[in-house]
Design an enzyme around this catalytic site. Structure first.
Site, PDB file in Angstrom:
ATOM      1  N   HIS A 139       1.678 -13.590  -4.352  1.00 44.49           N
ATOM      2  CA  HIS A 139       1.090 -13.440  -3.021  1.00 44.49           C
ATOM      3  C   HIS A 139       0.305 -14.704  -2.675  1.00 44.49           C
ATOM      4  O   HIS A 139       0.243 -15.657  -3.441  1.00 44.49           O
ATOM      5  CB  HIS A 139       0.143 -12.232  -2.990  1.00 44.49           C
TER       6      HIS A 139
ATOM      7  N   TYR B  31      -3.571 -15.397   0.045  1.00 49.81           N
ATOM      8  CA  TYR B  31      -4.027 -16.572  -0.660  1.00 49.81           C
ATOM      9  C   TYR B  31      -5.180 -16.207  -1.575  1.00 49.81           C
ATOM     10  O   TYR B  31      -5.866 -15.208  -1.368  1.00 49.81           O
ATOM     11  CB  TYR B  31      -4.459 -17.674   0.325  1.00 49.81           C
TER      12      TYR B  31
ATOM     13  N   ARG C 146       0.845  -1.192   0.000  1.00 56.71           N
ATOM     14  CA  ARG C 146       0.000   0.000   0.000  1.00 56.71           C
ATOM     15  C   ARG C 146       0.881   1.243   0.000  1.00 56.71           C
ATOM     16  O   ARG C 146       0.376   2.354   0.154  1.00 56.71           O
ATOM     17  CB  ARG C 146      -0.920   0.042   1.237  1.00 56.71           C
TER      18      ARG C 146
ATOM     19  N   GLU D 113      -2.295 -14.613  -6.678  1.00 54.35           N
ATOM     20  CA  GLU D 113      -2.524 -15.083  -5.314  1.00 54.35           C
ATOM     21  C   GLU D 113      -2.644 -16.599  -5.347  1.00 54.35           C
ATOM     22  O   GLU D 113      -3.616 -17.142  -5.882  1.00 54.35           O
ATOM     23  CB  GLU D 113      -3.815 -14.474  -4.747  1.00 54.35           C
TER      24      GLU D 113
END
Length: 426
Positions: A311, A313, A259, A385
């Site tokens: 990444h 999950y 972020r 993910e």
């Protein structure tokens, strides 16, 4: 409904004062899976956003339906009452997070003794940051004509971050580039494991992937958030740490490095609370780890054709935008490449990755690296993910590593081949 939620949240002060210190930080915590009807899905999302503000007692893993949330023992009765009041279906998928993490920690310790680092990395266990760094340095020594290591920066705690550049050895300049990174979020151990597996395949099985290295070089940073990753290896109480390790206030540590990028920084999906899991930082690029990735993206922007950040999950393949519900003008190109990965993995293993814009498929996440890379000039930019694993979802047991990383590599390989096809060397 707001009154009910506020009642749940106000118990925090009393609960916090009554909670005693424990040897096992997560003892008695539960993970719930929540599902709501389509008509009530907005209510569920609102409740989760409110509960996420109560960081002491709730950790919202995913929103939508189904959603997953970890709940402190003292808040569980009120939480269950709230779910019943709002007609949200729930089930417990982990009855004692502390027990699960302790069990996995002990197993990982045994596996380290059973499979000591001897210069190569396999899929038998999770490896440390130092072991991963040593492994890529060893590859550069074994394959000096094709593999090159570059020190690209240091973390807050002073750990060196190094990339591995994988080539075919012809030393042609200005080739296209595929840029990959892993380990943005410390607790997502399967991410560096997937990056390491990709490295091993490209380097040690070069003949199989020669087509991907003819006009393209691969640059991979296996662990972005090395401080956080090291911290999660200390014991079961630190295993779920997500952020960096630079102090963010007098009482809290860490920023969410995903972020912290200066593209719609600190907008929706990021927090201004220094203690929050999605804290955006005091300013854009406050975290040295985010600066390292920024500089890599900028240095390869003219020749970079795909940026892929790993990444967990999911399973998801997400593309821009993450800061808005709008989609780029080139959404068809993004979807075509993502679809290639989806089909390859589904045909090989039956797993179904959900693909689409980040905000639409998962949630709003302003200030993320994939949006930054896309805006910087990478025509294909994805967050991949990997699927959940184990009772705690973020903690796949070592026995799952081999299947998860090989499955992911099938998708990465298919996406890379589609990129090579769509973006030939000029």
């Amino acid at each position: 409904m707001r009154g009910i939620i506020q009642g749940v949240l106000w118990c925090t002060i009393w609960c916090y004062c009554m909670a005693s210190s424990q040897a096992n930080l997560y003892k008695g915590y539960k993970v719930y899976e929540l599902a709501a009807s389509k008509a009530r899905s907005a209510n569920l999302d609102f409740m989760l956003s409110q509960l996420a503000n109560n960081r002491t007692y709730y950790d919202v893993y995913t929103s939508g339906s189904p959603a997953h949330i970890m709940v402190h023992p003292d808040a569980q009765p009120q939480f269950v009452d709230l779910m019943n009041e709002q007609a949200v279906n729930y089930k417990i998928i982990n009855n004692d997070v502390g027990h699960t993490l302790r069990n996995h920690y002990e197993k990982n310790q045994k596996l380290r003794n059973l499979y000591p680092f001897e210069g190569r990395l396999g899929t038998e266990r999770y490896y440390t940051h130092d072991e991963i760094t040593q492994y890529i340095e060893n590859l550069a020594q074994l394959y000096p004509d094709r593999v090159f290591i570059r020190t690209v920066g240091r973390t807050y705690e002073g750990r060196w971050l190094k990339t591995i550049k994988i080539t075919n050895g012809d030393r042609r300049a200005n080739k296209n580039v595929i840029l990959v990174d892993g380990g943005f979020h410390a607790r997502e151990w399967i991410s560096p494991a997937a990056a390491v597996y990709a490295i091993g395949e490209l380097v040690e099985n070069y003949e199989t992937y020669a087509d991907l290295l003819l006009d393209y070089d691969w640059v991979i940073l296996p662990v972005v958030n090395a401080d956080g990753y090291v911290y999660t290896h200390l014991n079961e109480d630190t295993r779920m740490w997500r952020k960096t390790r630079q102090p963010s206030s007098e009482s809290c540590i860490g920023t969410d490095p995903n972020r912290n990028f200066d593209f719609h920084w600190n907008e929706e999906g990021a927090s201004e609370d220094p203690c929050a899991e999605t804290y955006a930082g005091p300013k854009a690029f406050s975290e040295p780890e985010a600066v390292v990735v920024r500089d890599l993206i900028k240095s390869y922007a003219k020749v970079g054709k795909m940026y892929l950040t790993l990444h967990s999950y999911g399973p998801y393949i997400l593309y821009p935008w993450g800061w808005t519900l709008d989609v780029p003008d080139t959404v068809e190109d993004l979807h075509e490449v993502a679809q290639a990965g989806y089909e390859a993995m589904f045909n090989a293993t039956g797993v179904e990755y959900e693909i689409g814009p980040s905000t639409e498929v998962l949630y709003v996440a302003a200030g993320a690296s994939d949006d930054y890379a896309f805006n910087a000039g990478f025509p294909i930019s994805f967050t991949m993910e990997l699927p959940p694993g184990g009772q705690h979802l973020f903690d796949p047991p070592a026995s799952d590593i081999d299947g998860l990383v090989k499955e992911a590599w099938i998708g990465i390989l298919a996406m890379a081949r589609k990129v090579v096809e769509k973006y030939p060397l000029a």
